[in-house]
Design a protein around this motif. Structure first.
Motif, short mmCIF file in Angstrom:
data_model
loop_
_atom_site.label_atom_id
_atom_site.label_comp_id
_atom_site.label_asym_id
_atom_site.label_seq_id
_atom_site.Cartn_x
_atom_site.Cartn_y
_atom_site.Cartn_z
N ILE A 1 0.86 -1.18 0.00
CA ILE A 1 0.00 0.00 0.00
C ILE A 1 0.90 1.22 0.00
O ILE A 1 1.88 1.29 0.74
CB ILE A 1 -1.00 -0.01 1.19
N SER A 2 0.58 2.19 -0.85
CA SER A 2 1.42 3.38 -0.92
C SER A 2 1.07 4.32 0.23
O SER A 2 -0.02 4.25 0.80
CB SER A 2 1.23 4.10 -2.26
N SER A 3 2.00 5.20 0.54
CA SER A 3 1.75 6.14 1.63
C SER A 3 0.60 7.09 1.27
O SER A 3 -0.10 7.57 2.15
CB SER A 3 3.01 6.92 1.96
N GLN B 1 3.27 12.20 4.67
CA GLN B 1 4.60 11.96 5.25
C GLN B 1 4.52 11.09 6.51
O GLN B 1 5.40 10.27 6.77
CB GLN B 1 5.28 13.29 5.56
N SER B 2 3.46 11.28 7.28
CA SER B 2 3.25 10.44 8.47
C SER B 2 3.03 8.99 8.05
O SER B 2 3.56 8.06 8.65
CB SER B 2 2.03 10.89 9.27
N LEU C 1 11.80 12.44 14.63
CA LEU C 1 10.52 11.75 14.58
C LEU C 1 9.94 11.46 15.94
O LEU C 1 9.24 10.49 16.13
CB LEU C 1 10.64 10.49 13.75
N HIS C 2 10.23 12.30 16.90
CA HIS C 2 9.40 12.24 18.09
C HIS C 2 8.02 12.65 17.66
O HIS C 2 7.03 12.35 18.28
CB HIS C 2 9.97 13.13 19.18
N HIS C 3 7.98 13.33 16.58
CA HIS C 3 6.72 13.68 15.94
C HIS C 3 6.88 13.35 14.46
O HIS C 3 7.71 13.94 13.78
CB HIS C 3 6.45 15.17 16.13
N PRO C 4 6.12 12.37 13.96
CA PRO C 4 6.39 11.92 12.59
C PRO C 4 6.07 12.96 11.54
O PRO C 4 6.45 12.80 10.39
CB PRO C 4 5.49 10.69 12.44
#
Ligand SMILES: [Zn+2]
Length: 346
Positions: A103-105, A117-118, A333-336
């Motif tokens: 599955i693509s993002s 992006q997440s 990435l503490h926050h994606p």
């Protein structure tokens, strides 16, 4: 190998639709995640592995009396530090475990209502959980025959932009078979029906033979095509070759199992992921190998629920940081949704 999940949660969902409904209830999603993380309710602190804690029910967090720190069910798993809820994670895990062509993002972002992006980062973390760290060798004296093969993954030079093609041609001059493509090695154990696959630096004899020595028991039957890289295997293995210039199958001697795996891989890469950078190709190989090795067969009737449960059981203890993924040295990435701000191509 013959994984069959003991489904640990009640009324386990059987389809994507049911999984979405099931995990949309935060308490149910939480209880299922806890059971996968600490089967039988043997909860321990992920930092000190002690079981001296209190549980704060309203916030679904534990407080470790030894570390004097809190932990959640996500700490120490690929979901660590992600602000996305378990409902979204578990649906994403379900989809990547079970969608035949991946599955693509973009699709995942649209389905979950999150940023692309997440979703991209989430998928890469799930792929990390898909990695099989088994270190036994294929084949063996009583073991089944092993197919070994290699392929090239990359853009079609005829569809490349002229300037890009010139660049690639200049770089790979002298070795026309590369032309911007990445060589990939694979072995298949026919009895186990398992594949392993990895990027290799080149298709020189030494590289290919070392891979076979690393992956296959000496004395096993090894079937390859007649690529020159495989001469001299007879010293270590019962090596038989099918000459693709003449024929594709010579009795038991063929590499059609690997050919089948390559065509599934290429379909996924072309159809779903479109432009895969060589840097990330390894993760897509892991994903394809996971689905291939856990596909339903006559003797091993795995269901979507089983594949989901297997993958959930693997998320613990595996963690992929943004820095490892992008080669950048800040783990933002503490926050994606933080990070470079650049949109990724797939
Ligand atoms: Zn602790």
């Amino acid at each position: 190998m013959c994984f069959k999940s003991t489904i640990l949660f009640m009324d386990a969902p059987e389809t994507l639709l049911k999984a979405i409904a099931y995990f949309s209830d935060p308490q149910r999603a939480f209880e299922a995640a806890v059971e996968f993380r600490w089967p039988g309710g043997n909860i321990t602190c992920p930092r000190c592995e002690q079981a001296k804690f209190s549980f704060i029910k309203t916030r679904r967090i534990w407080f470790c009396y030894v570390c004097k720190k809190q932990f959640t069910v996500k700490v120490g798993t690929v979901m660590e530090d992600s602000p996305l809820g378990l409902d979204k994670w578990m649906v994403a895990i379900w989809m990547l475990a079970n969608c035949k062509n991946g599955i693509s993002s973009y699709e995942l972002a649209k389905n979950l209502g999150i940023r692309q992006q997440s979703a991209w980062f989430m998928l890469h973390r799930i792929r990390e959980a898909m990695r099989d760290n088994a270190d036994f060798k294929f084949g063996g004296e009583d073991g089944g025959p092993v197919e070994s093969d290699e392929t090239f993954i990359g853009p079609n030079p005829r569809k490349m932009h002229k300037s890009r093609r010139a660049q690639v041609q200049a770089r790979d001059e002298g070795d026309k078979q590369y032309l911007g493509k990445t060589p990939v090695f694979g072995v298949l154990d026919r009895d186990l029906r398992q594949v392993r696959s990895k990027i290799i630096p080149n298709v020189k004899r030494e590289t290919l033979q070392n891979e076979i020595l690393n992956q296959v028991h000496r004395g096993s039957k090894v079937y390859t095509d007649s690529a020159v890289g495989y001469d001299h295997l007879r010293k270590e293995f019962v090596h038989e070759v099918v000459n693709h210039a003449k024929e594709y199958v010579n009795g038991q001697v063929h590499t059609q199992g690997m050919d089948n795996f390559w065509s599934l891989l290429k379909r996924t890469l072309r159809g779903t992921y479109v432009a895969v950078e060589p840097f990330h190709l390894d993760h897509y190989l892991t994903e394809q190998v996971f689905r291939y090795n856990n596909r339903a067969t006559k003797d091993n009737k795995l269901t979507d629920t089983d594949r989901f449960a297997l993958l959930m059981s693997q998320v613990a203890g595996k963690r992929l940081t943004y820095a490892q993924l992008t080669g950048k040295d800040t783990d933002s990435l503490h926050h994606p949704e933080a990070g470079t701000g650049q949109e990724e191509p797939f």
